[in-house]
Scaffold this active site. Structure first.
Site, PDB file in Angstrom:
ATOM      1  N   GLN A   1      35.346  34.707  40.934  1.00  0.00           N
ATOM      2  CA  GLN A   1      36.096  34.170  39.797  1.00  0.00           C
ATOM      3  C   GLN A   1      35.580  34.666  38.451  1.00  0.00           C
ATOM      4  OE1 GLN A   1      38.898  31.440  39.980  1.00  0.00           O
ATOM      5  NE2 GLN A   1      38.914  33.078  41.487  1.00  0.00           N
TER       6      GLN A   1
ATOM      7  N   CYS B   1      26.293  42.664  37.349  1.00  0.00           N
ATOM      8  CA  CYS B   1      25.120  42.728  38.213  1.00  0.00           C
ATOM      9  C   CYS B   1      25.378  43.563  39.460  1.00  0.00           C
ATOM     10  CB  CYS B   1      24.659  41.328  38.606  1.00  0.00           C
ATOM     11  SG  CYS B   1      25.899  40.360  39.490  1.00  0.00           S
TER      12      CYS B   1
END
Length: 441
Positions: A123, A50
Site C-alpha cells: 500500500q 528500500c
C-alpha cells in the site's frame, strides 16, 4: 523520442546490494541535479525505495529503440549511483534492467499498483511514486512526457486498488514481521515494545502493536514532534533520541524503521541494555534498508533478530496467495490505452506540421504568382488563393487519414517519426529555407 526505465530491485539484486545502493533524499536530489545538467536526460524521475532504485527518463533520441541513447543514460546513471551508494559499477551494471517505450510504461504501472513489490499489494508504493514525481518536479526534471506518464500511473494504481482490493488481500510487511516475532517470543501482549522511527513503517508498526494490546509501547524518533503526534493518536509513550539507551533497557520487543544511513542500534547498545536488565530485549525487528540494527546483535544470547533477509521467503509465500490476475489485466489495458493516446498525440503533431508546411508552400507560391501578375482583379486573386488551398487540402487528406489509422498500429510510430522529420520544425537558422522543389522542408 524515447522513454526509458532502468534500475534494480529485489527481483534482480540481493538485499545486500540494494542496501549498498539505497539513496537518501539528499542523494536523490544530487542525482536529479546531475541529470538536469546533462543534455542526454531532458526529463528524469528517480524512484528510490528500500526495495528498488529506478530511473525513468524521456530522451530526445529520434529512434524509438536507439541503443546509443539508452547506453548514454545508463552510463551516467551507473556512475552516479555507484558514486552515491558506494557500490562497484561493474557489479551494479550487471544487476540493472533497461526497459524501453511500452515495456517501461507497463513496468511503472505494475510498480505503482503494488504488483512488483516484495509483498504483492504493498500500500505504500503509490505514495512513494508520488513523492518521487513531486521531488523531480521541484528540481525541474519533469517535462510534459513524464508529467503525463506519472499522473496516469498514479491513477492506474488507484484504479487497481479500488477495483481489485489487492492491498486488503495481502498482509503488510509489519504484520508478517510481528507474526514472526510472536512465533519466537510468544504472545506479544505480554511484552513492552520500542518503536524506532515514526515514518510510514514506524507508524504502521506502532498501530499494529497497539491493536495487539501490548502493555507498553514507546516511540522514539529523531524529530520529536512527529513521534509525539503519533503517541497522542495512539495513547502510547514517547522518548527523545538521546533517551534511546534508557528506552531500550525497558523494552522486550524492538521494531526499527528509521531510514538512517548507518545502524542506529549497535551491538554495544543492546549489550548495555541487557546488562542493565538481564533477559530484557528478546526480539529485534529491522524493517529498514539500509539496516537499522547491527547484524552482530544476533550473536547475543537470548536475542532474536528479524530482518528483511529473514522475512523474504515468508513475504513471497504470502504474496503467492494474493489474487493478482485482474490487477495485471487492468495494468495491461491501461498500458495499451496510454500508448494509443501517446501515438495519437504524436500523429496530431505530425498532421499539424504537415498541414502547416503545405499551406506555407501555398502561401509562398500564390504570393509569387500575384506579385508577377499585379493586374489581376481582387475577386480573381481571392479565387486563386482559395483554389490553391483546396488543392493542398485534398493532397494531404489521404495521408492525414492514413496517419491517424497507422498511429495506433504496431510499428506505426515509424511513420509518425518520418513525417515529423519531413515536416517538423527546422533547425534554428534554417526555417523557411527552400528545398530543391522550392518549398519548405
Amino acid at each position: 523520442m524515447t522513454l526509458l526505465s532502468m534500475g534494480t530491485s529485489h527481483h534482480l539484486a540481493p538485499l545486500a546490494l540494494l542496501e549498498a545502493t539505497a539513496l537518501t533524499t539528499p542523494d536523490v536530489i544530487r542525482l536529479l541535479d546531475r541529470f538536469a545538467d546533462s543534455p542526454a536526460v531532458p526529463e528524469a524521475v528517480l524512484l528510490a525505495t528500500c526495495n528498488r532504485t529506478e530511473l525513468y527518463v524521456h530522451t530526445d533520441a529520434d529512434a524509438a529503440d536507439d541503443p546509443d541513447a539508452a547506453d548514454t543514460v545508463l552510463a551516467l546513471f551507473v556512475a552516479a549511483l555507484a558514486q552515491a551508494g558506494g557500490a562497484d559499477p561493474a557489479e551494479l551494471r550487471s544487476m540493472l534492467c533497461v526497459r524501453r517505450q511500452r515495456e517501461a510504461v507497463e513496468h511503472l504501472f505494475t510498480v505503482v499498483s503494488g504488483l512488483d513489490s516484495l509483498l504483492i499489494g504493498d500500500q505504500q508504493i503509490r505514495g512513494q511514486v508520488r513523492a518521487a514525481y513531486q521531488l523531480a518536479d521541484e528540481r525541474g526534471t519533469v517535462g510534459p512526457v513524464l508529467h503525463g506518464l506519472f499522473q496516469r500511473a498514479l491513477r492506474v494504481g488507484k484504479r487497481v486498488e479500488n477495483e481489485t482490493r489487492i492491498g486488503a488481500a495481502a498482509s503488510c510487511l509489519v504484520t508478517v514481521a510481528l507474526e514472526a516475532a510472536a512465533r519466537l517470543a510468544g504472545p506479544l501482549e505480554r511484552h513492552r515494545a520500542l518503536v524506532l522511527g515514526s515514518g510510514n513503517l514506524g507508524s504502521l508498526s506502532a498501530v499494529a502493536l497497539h491493536r495487539a494490546g501490548l502493555s507498553e509501547i514507546t516511540v522514539v524518533n529523531r524529530t520529536a514532534r512527529t513521534a509525539e503526534r503519533l503517541a497522542r493518536e495512539l495513547g502510547v509513550h514517547t522518548a527523545t533520541w538521546p533517551q534511546l539507551p534508557q528506552a531500550l533497557r525497558r523494552a522486550d520487543l524492538v521494531v526499527s524503521a528509521t531510514g538512517a544511513r548507518n545502524p542506529v542500534l549497535t551491538r554495544e547498545l543492546v549489550v548495555d541494555a541487557l546488562t542493565a536488565r538481564p533477559g530484557g530485549v528478546k526480539v529485534l525487528i529491522d524493517l529498514a534498508l539500509p539496516r537499522d540494527i547491527d547484524p552482530a546483535v544476533a550473536t547475543l544470547p537470548g536475542v532474536q533478530l528479524i530482518d528483511l533477509v529473514g522475512l523474504e521467503t515468508r513475504l513471497k509465500e504470502v504474496s503467492r496467495r494474493v489474487p493478482i490476475a485482474e490487477a495485471h489485466r487492468i495494468v495491461a489495458a491501461e498500458t495499451g490505452a496510454y500508448q494509443t493516446e501517446r501515438h495519437r498525440d504524436a500523429a496530431t503533431g505530425a498532421i499539424v506540421a504537415m498541414r502547416r508546411s503545405a499551406m506555407a508552400v501555398v502561401d509562398e507560391e500564390v504570393d509569387r504568382l500575384l506579385h508577377r501578375v499585379p493586374t489581376l482583379p481582387g475577386q480573381v486573386r481571392g479565387e486563386v488563393e482559395r483554389t490553391a488551398r483546396r488543392i493542398a487540402s485534398k493532397l494531404i487528406h489521404r495521408p492525414t487519414v492514413r496517419l491517424r489509422e497507422m498511429a495506433t498500429e504496431t510499428g506505426g510510430h515509424t511513420y509518425v517519426e518520418v513525417l515529423h522529420d519531413l515536416f517538423g520544425p527546422e533547425p534554428a537558422g534554417t526555417a523557411g529555407a527552400p528545398n530543391s522543389n522550392g518549398g519548405e522542408r
